[in-house]
Design an enzyme around this catalytic site. Structure first.
Site, PDB file in Angstrom:
ATOM      1  N   ASP A 229      -2.916   6.263   1.018  1.00 17.22           N
ATOM      2  CA  ASP A 229      -3.340   7.589   1.273  1.00 17.22           C
ATOM      3  C   ASP A 229      -2.218   8.126   2.144  1.00 17.22           C
ATOM      4  O   ASP A 229      -1.627   7.208   3.091  1.00 17.22           O
ATOM      5  CB  ASP A 229      -5.003   7.525   1.738  1.00 17.22           C
ATOM      6  CG  ASP A 229      -5.377   8.804   1.756  1.00 17.22           C
ATOM      7  OD1 ASP A 229      -4.431   9.856   1.421  1.00 17.22           O
ATOM      8  OD2 ASP A 229      -6.747   8.944   1.705  1.00 17.22           O
TER       9      ASP A 229
HETATM   10  C1  BGC Z   1      -6.437  12.668   1.038  1.00 14.85           C
HETATM   11  C2  BGC Z   1      -6.122  12.145  -0.565  1.00 14.85           C
HETATM   12  C3  BGC Z   1      -5.073  13.233  -0.779  1.00 14.85           C
HETATM   13  C4  BGC Z   1      -3.758  13.060   0.329  1.00 14.85           C
HETATM   14  C5  BGC Z   1      -2.708  14.102  -0.211  1.00 14.85           C
HETATM   15  C6  BGC Z   1      -5.199  12.813   2.112  1.00 14.85           C
HETATM   16  O1  BGC Z   1      -5.891  13.233   3.325  1.00 14.85           O
HETATM   17  O2  BGC Z   1      -7.422  11.606   1.432  1.00 14.85           O
HETATM   18  O3  BGC Z   1      -7.040  12.488  -1.292  1.00 14.85           O
HETATM   19  O4  BGC Z   1      -4.600  12.885  -2.138  1.00 14.85           O
HETATM   20  O5  BGC Z   1      -4.161  13.363   1.707  1.00 14.85           O
HETATM   21  O6  BGC Z   1      -3.001  15.366  -0.060  1.00 14.85           O
END
Ligand code: BGC
Length: 753
Positions: A229
């Site tokens: 993530d």
């Molecule tokens: C989120 C993800 C997301 C990523 C990119 C993170 O903060 O938890 O679900 O895909 O950011 O935006």
């Protein structure tokens, strides 16, 4: 391109560079070898392609596109075909926009109704989440675009999501929190998986070898790559050791430098770096080579057709929670008052990284043009102080209408990535408005916009509730078509609506001390808990009404006794006995009735949605196998079917079972005995060999003059003493002088062997 050969031509620096991103959304290129940079983007309910300033919280604008219903809604459709088509449409769009990977779907379990991201997740049930997600992924990847199911794993709250540790026991982890991931890995082979920010039992997911390699790859056969993530990487070297390929986002060379240094000083084997690069490139180059050639062009016709699909999906996922006094559908000639801001500005998606920049959002007020509909604002989501006046105006406006439709729901500031809700209440001014209007004696309908359960203190006062959830761009039109009966509601709840938040099983351990929640409720989440505790709920899992009625008959199971190697065919006829065409999501549940392991009262093991004209009958069939009867056994660290009696049930919701049949299932896997000196005597006697070996000693004990305990084993002996003895550890036999410790040791060896 042969990936291994390509890697063999790379320098260590080039390989290490590929293990972190170039910027927010791209991998790095290796131009010398003709390897381009690949782009990935958020979804999952639309495409959030940022071309200008980038971020991962949905703050800056992305390209204008179609926003589909959120995952919480999609799951409520109980329709795998729709989920697949959603994946295909998104895949087409990714192809048009040159996106190699879409960051979704989110398949975490809904442990608590207040998790801020519940709207982005499918269900409290792993089977439903897994099947819907697998269809979506199959659709997306059929277009040559990598899917990236997230957030792996046990990421079930937003509070301290980047640091907290979810404390989960092994059975609960595999049976509940990993099951949807296991289903998608086995049934849809996603090219990637996103590991979550949090820790699991004290180890960050981004460096958790058990999770990234032992379970994901070795146990389930995952052959894609793991991406973090955004910002979840802790130690780059530990990450590679654990099975992590790509750290996102990128922007600095710290990550690659750390990896290069570790290889050079001998603390990290270069072959491990090679392997992580190989997983990554296999997937990205697959995407490059298999991008759909037939993706629809980027034109008005495509945009229109995507919007129409969004509307249809919204219609399929809306759940008719209550309908009395024939409040719905509304007659075309009725005088109707729409009340509430959401009637002309619906809440249709959640906030955070999944936020889509919609090109067009329909609203119910416009969609009802041509009908006898007037409007009153009723409340102001931004200014609660204005609500008294708006409420009075609404009451006045209602004077000469036949039906009042109140558009209520959660304001955007209540439901978002990054924080959890404080409770499950609607804004108080909306509750007051609904209560006041329902006292007028008119037919009162509430249309609810929400991505997670809300309390409804007024539920007995209103006639009908239509839950349109977070229905995407088409929600306004869909709502009007549903209200007026142009479409018949067919959604079912994918998450239980509790009466109050404190009824929820995670309540005492959410969000946990310093964000380290102990999942003390174990496997009992959602309906598994409420049913076991015989607790009333506001609306049960799987619930959803229709304007027509369905009768179930001719329920058949193909055998009354099977082994865990057999398949069981189950069928039931569903008959539309009402006046409207409609769809019914038939649900199949299984329970284990006399096993030793603690089991839920029922678990979803099949569902199918069928469309029926009035008077039409269709046969719905299911095939059950070992998975349908198994639970996760920690002695063998695997799913296991216990021999015993099971009930197979079909119904219209978890609490509306129409037919049930008992069958005997024989498990063919033998569990290791794992007996210790502290195993109760009774448990040893239950085992055939155990009874054979221990029998003579027990006999001796019964014959010996050892007081009451001895008598207890004799025929007609005292039942209480017998029960007490059976609960005693076998080592007690040494204490009673029945056997010596060496004999006990030999006995255990013989039994365990
Ligand atoms: C989120 C993800 C997301 C990523 C990119 C993170 O903060 O938890 O679900 O895909 O950011 O935006």
């Amino acid at each position: 391109m042969d990936v291994k050969e390509l890697i063999s031509k790379m320098t260590l620096q080039e390989k290490a560079s590929l293990l972190s991103g170039a910027d927010f959304w791209h991998t790095k290129a290796v131009e010398r070898l003709g390897l381009k940079a690949f782009m990935m983007c958020d979804g999952p309910n639309g495409l959030r392609k940022q071309e200008g300033v980038t971020d991962h919280l949905g703050l800056n604008e992305s390209i204008k596109t179609v926003c589909y219903p959120t995952a919480s809604s999609v799951a409520s459709s109980f329709d795998t075909d729709m989920a697949k088509e959603l994946g295909e449409r998104l895949g087409d769009e990714c192809v048009r926009e040159d996106i190699a990977m879409l960051l979704g779907p989110g398949i975490n379990m809904k442990r608590s109704p207040v998790c801020g991201r519940n709207f982005e997740y499918y269900s409290e049930d792993p089977y439903l989440a897994g099947k819907i997600a697998a269809s979506y992924i199959n659709g997306l990847q059929s277009k040559g675009v990598c899917a990236c199911p997230k957030h792996y794993a046990a990421n079930n709250q937003e509070y301290r999501r980047m640091s907290g540790s979810s404390m989960v026991d092994e059975r609960t982890l595999h049976e509940i929190y990993l099951k949807a991931f296991e289903v998608v890995v086995k049934e849809a082979r996603p090219k990637s998986i996103m590991c979550s920010y949090n820790q699991l039992n004290g180890t960050y997911l981004s460096e958790n070898k058990y999770m990234l390699t032992d379970v994901l790859r070795d146990k389930w056969g995952f052959d894609g790559f793991v991406v973090t993530d955004w910002g979840a990487v802790k130690g780059p070297v530990k990450g590679v050791e654990a099975g992590l390929s790509l750290a996102m986002p990128g922007g600095s060379d710290d990550h690659e430098k750390t990896i290069i240094a570790a290889v050079e000083d001998g603390t990290l084997e270069e072959s491990k770096v090679d392997r992580m690069v190989e997983y990554l490139l296999e997937a990205l180059l697959w995407s490059e080579e298999s991008r759909a050639k037939d993706a629809r062009p980027s034109d008005d016709a495509t945009r229109k057709s995507d919007y129409e699909f969004a509307r249809k999906l919204s219609e399929e996922s809306a759940v008719l929670l209550k309908n009395e006094r024939r409040a719905l559908p509304i007659r075309d000639d009725a005088k109707v008052l729409f009340v509430g801001e959401f009637a002309n500005k619906p809440r249709y998606q959640g906030s955070g990284s999944s936020h889509i920049n919609s090109a067009y959002v329909s609203n119910a007020l416009d969609a009802a043009s041509g009908k006898d509909v007037s409007f009153a604002r009723g409340y102001d989501t931004k200014d609660a102080g204005a609500s008294l006046r708006l409420r009075e105006e609404a009451v006045e406006a209602a004077a000469d209408c036949d039906v009042i439709v109140i558009f209520a729901g959660l304001p955007a500031s209540y439901e978002s990535e990054g924080f959890d809700r404080k409770d499950i209440n609607l804004p108080p001014e909306q509750d007051k408005l609904i209560m006041e209007l329902s006292r007028l004696g008119k037919k009162t309908v509430v249309v609810m916009h929400n991505g997670a359960p809300v309390a409804m203190p007024w539920i007995d006062m209103v006639d009908a509730v239509l839950d349109v959830q977070l229905g995407g761009d088409g929600v306004g039109e869909a709502t009007v078509r549903l209200l007026y009966g142009e479409v018949n509601p067919s959604g079912k709840l994918a998450e239980t609506y509790p009466l109050k938040l404190s009824d929820n099983p995670s309540y005492l351990n959410f969000p946990g001390d310093k964000g380290n929640p102990v999942y003390a409720e174990g496997i009992y989440i959602g309906y598994r808990y409420y049913e076991k505790k015989h607790m009333p709920v506001l609306f049960p899992f799987g619930h959803g009404l229709s304007y027509t009625e369905f009768e179930y008959s001719n329920f058949k199971v193909s055998a009354d006794s099977i082994t865990d190697k057999d398949k069981l065919e189950v069928s039931v006829d569903v008959w539309n006995v009402g006046r409207y065409p409609g769809k019914e999501a038939v649900q199949l549940y299984v329970s284990c009735d006399n096993g030793k392991a603690s089991r839920p009262m029922k678990e979803l093991k099949g569902f199918k949605k069928v469309e029926l004209k009035p008077g039409e009958i269709k046969t719905v069939t299911f095939t059950l196998d070992a998975d349908s009867f198994a639970y996760y056994n920690t002695d063998i660290h695997d799913f296991y079917v216990e021999s015993g009696e099971y009930t197979v049930m079909v119904g219209s919701s978890s609490s509306d079972i129409r037919h049930a049949e008992k069958i005997a299932v024989e498990g063919t896997v033998k569990l290791p005995l794992n007996l210790t000196p502290y195993t109760p005597i009774g448990e040893i006697l239950e085992n055939e060999t155990g009874a054979k070996i221990l029998g003579p000693y027990m006999q001796a004990m019964g014959n010996a003059d050892s007081g009451e305990a001895g008598d207890a084993l004799g025929e007609g002996g005292d039942e209480m003493m017998k029960a007490m003895l059976l609960e005693m550890p076998i080592t007690a036999l040494v204490g009673f002088g029945v056997i010596d410790s060496q004999t006990l040791e030999g006995l255990l060896k013989q039994l365990n062997g």
